[in-house]
Design a protein around this motif. Structure first.
Motif, PDB file in Angstrom:
ATOM      1  N   HIS A  46      72.589 -46.679 -25.231  1.00 21.25           N
ATOM      2  CA  HIS A  46      72.329 -46.137 -23.892  1.00 21.25           C
ATOM      3  C   HIS A  46      70.849 -45.775 -23.736  1.00 21.25           C
ATOM      4  CE1 HIS A  46      72.594 -42.272 -26.051  1.00 21.25           C
ATOM      5  NE2 HIS A  46      71.966 -41.747 -25.013  1.00 21.25           N
TER       6      HIS A  46
ATOM      7  N   LYS B 187      75.634 -40.132 -17.873  1.00 19.28           N
ATOM      8  CA  LYS B 187      75.073 -38.786 -17.832  1.00 19.28           C
ATOM      9  C   LYS B 187      73.550 -38.835 -17.729  1.00 19.28           C
ATOM     10  CE  LYS B 187      75.068 -34.357 -20.305  1.00 19.28           C
ATOM     11  NZ  LYS B 187      75.536 -33.628 -21.516  1.00 19.28           N
TER      12      LYS B 187
ATOM     13  N   LYS C 239      79.402 -42.972 -21.565  1.00 19.26           N
ATOM     14  CA  LYS C 239      79.272 -41.641 -20.979  1.00 19.26           C
ATOM     15  C   LYS C 239      77.835 -41.136 -21.059  1.00 19.26           C
ATOM     16  CE  LYS C 239      84.064 -40.204 -21.795  1.00 19.26           C
ATOM     17  NZ  LYS C 239      84.961 -39.326 -22.582  1.00 19.26           N
ATOM     18  N   ASN C 240      77.173 -41.434 -22.170  1.00 21.74           N
ATOM     19  CA  ASN C 240      75.786 -40.991 -22.322  1.00 21.74           C
ATOM     20  C   ASN C 240      74.870 -41.694 -21.319  1.00 21.74           C
ATOM     21  OD1 ASN C 240      76.270 -39.157 -24.386  1.00 21.74           O
ATOM     22  ND2 ASN C 240      75.899 -40.650 -26.011  1.00 21.74           N
TER      23      ASN C 240
ATOM     24  N   GLU D 201      81.470 -43.406 -25.894  1.00 22.01           N
ATOM     25  CA  GLU D 201      80.417 -42.393 -25.988  1.00 22.01           C
ATOM     26  C   GLU D 201      79.110 -42.927 -25.401  1.00 22.01           C
ATOM     27  OE1 GLU D 201      78.168 -39.567 -29.332  1.00 22.01           O
ATOM     28  OE2 GLU D 201      79.518 -41.175 -29.971  1.00 22.01           O
TER      29      GLU D 201
ATOM     30  N   GLU E 115      72.164 -39.198 -14.310  1.00 15.14           N
ATOM     31  CA  GLU E 115      72.257 -38.011 -13.456  1.00 15.14           C
ATOM     32  C   GLU E 115      71.026 -37.128 -13.546  1.00 15.14           C
ATOM     33  OE1 GLU E 115      75.787 -36.052 -14.694  1.00 15.14           O
ATOM     34  OE2 GLU E 115      77.139 -37.595 -13.907  1.00 15.14           O
ATOM     35  N   ASP E 116      70.160 -37.413 -14.510  1.00 14.00           N
ATOM     36  CA  ASP E 116      68.939 -36.616 -14.658  1.00 14.00           C
ATOM     37  C   ASP E 116      68.118 -36.715 -13.367  1.00 14.00           C
ATOM     38  OD1 ASP E 116      66.173 -35.873 -15.342  1.00 14.00           O
ATOM     39  OD2 ASP E 116      66.885 -35.890 -17.416  1.00 14.00           O
TER      40      ASP E 116
END
Length: 231
Positions: free
Chosen positions: A134, A195, A191-192, A188, A198-199
């Motif tokens: 990711h 996420k 999801k990473n 994982e 979203e920063d």
């Protein structure tokens, strides 16, 4: 001079082919569309249309014939980025190919970043390649965001161009695959990545891709079910 007739050989599953379909949609061009089954290509396709046996390809000009029987009098063209620029030249009113030399150079530079920094990482990620983490995928996002102009709608300004056309089919497929959890990556890693997007530092990038996905030429040429096979 009005453009001659166009026959497009394409495949719904292919992001490269969608580039050409978006360009034609932006141009409002009239053309024949022929779907190529990439798992069972017609025997006539390679010798008569594209010896590389890839999509997209265009038969331009010549007599009005069935796509299955392309005329030797038509000009056969291939490779998505070449075709997108060709369509821009045929239909200058579409404005997908900037007339300003600086903007055209910027559009081509943006495409180079997509081709070298984003697309390879996208393929590594969805295929489960050990290098396709990711973090690596987000580095491709960083490379694109770094060259997006501030306060503009698209890659090189407020006009939708070849730069945006080059990128959106790949982003759309990545977005679809990670949202549905389809791919060889780990959950994982998925999801990473989500996420990470979203920063707040990706606000400009996220706004940009939302505008791309809302573009009518994209929506009318994107086939979600088929695109899920592109992995």
């Amino acid at each position: 001079m009005a453009p001659e007739q166009i026959t497009l050989y394409t495949a719904k599953v292919c992001p490269y082919a969608q580039r050409t379909e978006i360009a034609l949609a932006e141009a409002g061009a009239s053309f024949k569309r022929y779907e190529i089954d990439l798992t069972n290509k017609p025997e006539w396709y390679a010798p008569k249309v594209n010896r590389a046996s890839k999509v997209p390809a265009i038969a331009y000009g010549g007599p009005d014939v069935a796509p299955e029987n392309p005329s030797p009098e038509s000009t056969k063209l291939a490779e998505s980025l070449i075709l997108v620029e060709f369509i821009g030249d045929l239909y200058p009113s579409s404005n997908i190919l900037p007339t300003d030399p600086v903007l055209r150079a910027k559009a081509r530079f943006f495409i180079e970043i997509v081709s070298t920094k984003f697309s390879p990482n996208f393929m590594k990620f969805v295929s489960g390649n050990s290098e396709g983490t990711h973090t690596v995928l987000l580095s491709g996002v960083d490379a694109i965001q770094d060259i997006l102009p501030d306060g503009a709608k698209y890659a090189v300004g407020d006009q939708f161009t070849i730069a945006d056309i080059a990128f959106v089919p790949f982003w759309a497929r990545l977005n679809l695959l990670v949202q549905k959890g389809i791919g060889a990556y780990t959950d994982e890693e998925r999801k990473n990545f989500l996420k990470g997007l979203e920063d707040p530092k990706y606000t400009k990038f996220n706004g940009y891709v939302q505008r791309l996905l809302a573009r009518e030429s994209f929506k009318s040429t994107f086939h979600e079910v088929r695109s899920l096979l592109c992995r």
